[in-house]
Design a protein around this motif. Structure first.
Motif, short mmCIF file in Angstrom:
data_model
loop_
_atom_site.label_atom_id
_atom_site.label_comp_id
_atom_site.label_asym_id
_atom_site.label_seq_id
_atom_site.Cartn_x
_atom_site.Cartn_y
_atom_site.Cartn_z
N ASN A 157 0.62 10.47 12.47
CA ASN A 157 1.23 9.93 11.49
C ASN A 157 2.17 8.77 12.00
N PRO A 183 -0.26 7.00 0.92
CA PRO A 183 -0.68 7.22 2.18
C PRO A 183 -2.27 7.28 2.21
N GLN A 184 -2.70 6.58 3.21
CA GLN A 184 -3.86 6.41 3.66
C GLN A 184 -4.61 6.99 5.05
N ASN A 185 -5.61 7.63 5.03
CA ASN A 185 -6.31 8.33 6.15
C ASN A 185 -7.16 7.39 6.83
N TYR A 244 0.97 -1.10 -0.03
CA TYR A 244 -0.04 0.03 -0.15
C TYR A 244 0.81 1.27 0.17
N ILE A 264 -3.07 -0.44 10.35
CA ILE A 264 -2.26 0.25 9.71
C ILE A 264 -1.21 -0.63 8.81
N HIS A 320 1.07 6.97 6.87
CA HIS A 320 -0.25 7.07 6.94
C HIS A 320 -0.91 7.52 8.36
#
Length: 523
Positions: free
Chosen positions: A143, A70-72, A67, A83, A158
């Motif tokens: 973060n 970046p993911q929220n 992945y 995560i 992330h």
């Protein structure tokens, strides 16, 4: 014979003492004559003579993150998030490093190096590159860095957003007391993620503005009076968990305010009546009653009652001497107020109930009602034209007469009466005044305006033998005070039964038809 003594412990102590002396002597000898070091450390200036050569190791191509974007990641307080730090190669020799970046309230935290957990917390777990955080706390927001330590480093960051229910962090005092006409400000602050919305409501009903609720961190009430008193609640809500709320109460200090249930109480001899004043004040007032300006000290047949805001004076067995002007007076630290109540046997001025637009052309029936403890004996009626004639705006002369009250119906203190006026002019406006009388005296005048029946405009159609038929709308004779209507149609036609100034009106077609015959007669 003396007992034998056991001396074995004395030999043991002596042996220990000899051993200790030998060890101490050896240590002193070594310190006095140290042996040379088999691995001497070179002098500082000889370091340059050594050269370390690292043998190259091929670890293969560095893996990638499964992945890489970046993911929220959102989670609720007390819940769990995952995560994604998974690598594309499970057998990679490269070490995965997971850390949480520094925030305003916390320093940087190293969580995992490979499979080794650095942060000693049961809430954090690493499962095949997936970092699981359970029992989420608001402080877990931030973060999270997944890194492969190469040159340059490969990493993805992330963001974890821990959402939690609102909590009231500050609000105005729970009880606030202000003086009338001053202003008061209510404040309310709340924490929560997302940022909560704060709404204000009032326990007693609508807010002073008339709305059921208002939104904002504060609410200011300007020029307060007793009607704003109550409990105000601020409620914070962000859709997570249950809303949080806090309540604040407002009390207003003000001088007495008085309203009477009736300004005039009609009664009679032997009756029992109650005079009532509704009094609001803060602080509580001192209430006194008087009659015709004199304090009521000897109660006798008069009783005083106080129930909350309702203060009353009860008069038992009324006599004519009890008639008069009663006054309730209330006083507190902020001022004084008073209100008057008239106790009387006089009848109330009439209230006309008939329709002002009469249904008859030359007559009109007045109906009215009045209040009186005693029977109505007679009534006085006056009336006049609103305009004496068409050439003036001045009213006509009064016509007045007094009548015995015979046609009436009585329901308790209310008396219903009527009178028919005859010989009136059609479609005419009138003024009237009525008084009624009982055993004590006449009531006040009740003035009233009415009119006799007004005929609406008519539409006529007259056929013609020589011309097409046309229609017109004409106003009737216009009496005093009536307005004229407009004329419609291209050729007005007049019928013989319509009158203007007393002369008959003929249609134009009739005149054209008779014109030849009139000419023959002249010749």
């Amino acid at each position: 014979m003396a007992p034998l003594r056991d001396t074995r412990h004395l030999h043991t102590l002596a042996s220990i003492d000899r051993l200790a002396r030998n060890i101490l002597g050896s240590c002193v000898a070594v310190l006095a004559h140290p042996e040379p070091d088999p691995f001497p450390v070179p002098e500082e200036e000889s370091y340059d003579d050594y050269e370390y050569v690292e043998e190259p190791v091929d670890y293969g191509q560095a893996p990638e993150f499964m992945y890489p974007e970046p993911q929220n990641i959102k989670g609720e307080e007390g819940g769990k998030v995952t995560i994604p730090c998974q690598l594309s190669s499970k057998e990679s020799p490269y070490v995965l490093i997971v850390k949480k970046e520094k925030t305003e309230t916390e320093e940087e935290k190293l969580l995992f190096v490979g499979e080794v957990k650095v942060l000693r917390s049961r809430r954090f777990k690493l499962n095949h590159g997936m970092v699981e955080v359970s029992g989420l706390r608001p402080s877990d927001t931030g973060n999270y860095v997944c890194r492969i330590q190469v040159e340059p480093p490969i990493e993805v960051v992330h963001y974890v957003d821990v959402q939690f229910a609102p909590k009231i962090t500050h609000h105005s005092e729970q009880e606030q007391q202000v003086v009338k006409d001053e202003s008061v400000k209510l404040e309310c602050e709340a924490s929560g993620n997302p940022t909560p919305t704060i709404r204000w409501s009032r326990k007693e009903g609508h807010l002073p503005s008339g709305a059921e609720e208002e939104e904002g961190l504060s609410m200011t009430l300007e020029g307060v009076d007793r009607h704003v008193e109550g409990t105000y609640t601020c409620t914070a809500d962000n859709g997570i968990g249950d809303p949080a709320s806090a309540s604040m109460s407002i009390t207003v200090s003000y001088k007495p305010e008085i309203v009477t249930e009736k300004t005039t109480v009609r009664t009679g001899e032997g009756d029992k009546v109650e005079l009532v004043c509704i009094i609001h004040a803060r602080p509580a007032p001192q209430v006194e009653w008087s009659k015709d300006g004199q304090p009521i000290e000897e109660l006798g047949q008069v009783e005083e009652h106080d129930k909350g805001h309702r203060h009353s004076l009860q008069v038992n067995g009324v006599t004519e001497n009890d008639f008069g002007k009663y006054e309730c007076q209330a006083t507190n630290d902020l001022g004084t107020a008073s209100a008057a109540i008239h106790l009387t046997g006089y009848p109330k001025h009439p209230h006309v109930t008939s329709d002002p637009n009469g249904g008859e052309e030359t007559s009109y029936t007045l109906t009215w009602e009045t209040e009186s403890y005693y029977p109505i004996l007679e009534y006085r009626l006056r009336y006049r034209k609103a305009k004496a004639n068409d050439s003036t705006d001045l009213p006509g002369d009064w016509e007045e007469a007094t009548y015995e009250a015979t046609e009436l119906e009585t329901e308790g203190l209310v008396h219903h009466m009527k009178h028919t006026l005859d010989g009136l002019q059609p479609a005419t406006d009138y003024h009237a005044a009525i008084q009624v009388k009982n055993k004590f005296n006449w009531s006040a005048n009740a003035e009233y305006a009415f009119s006799t029946k007004k005929v609406p405009p008519t539409t006529t159609t007259t056929p013609s033998a020589t011309q097409p038929t046309t229609t017109s709308t004409l106003p009737p004779s216009t009496p005093a005070g009536d307005s004229e209507g407009g004329v419609e149609g291209t050729i007005p036609e007049m019928t013989g039964h319509q009158m203007t100034g007393g002369a008959p009106l003929y249609s134009l077609s009739t005149v054209v038809f008779l014109l030849p015959a009139l000419l023959l007669l002249r010749t």
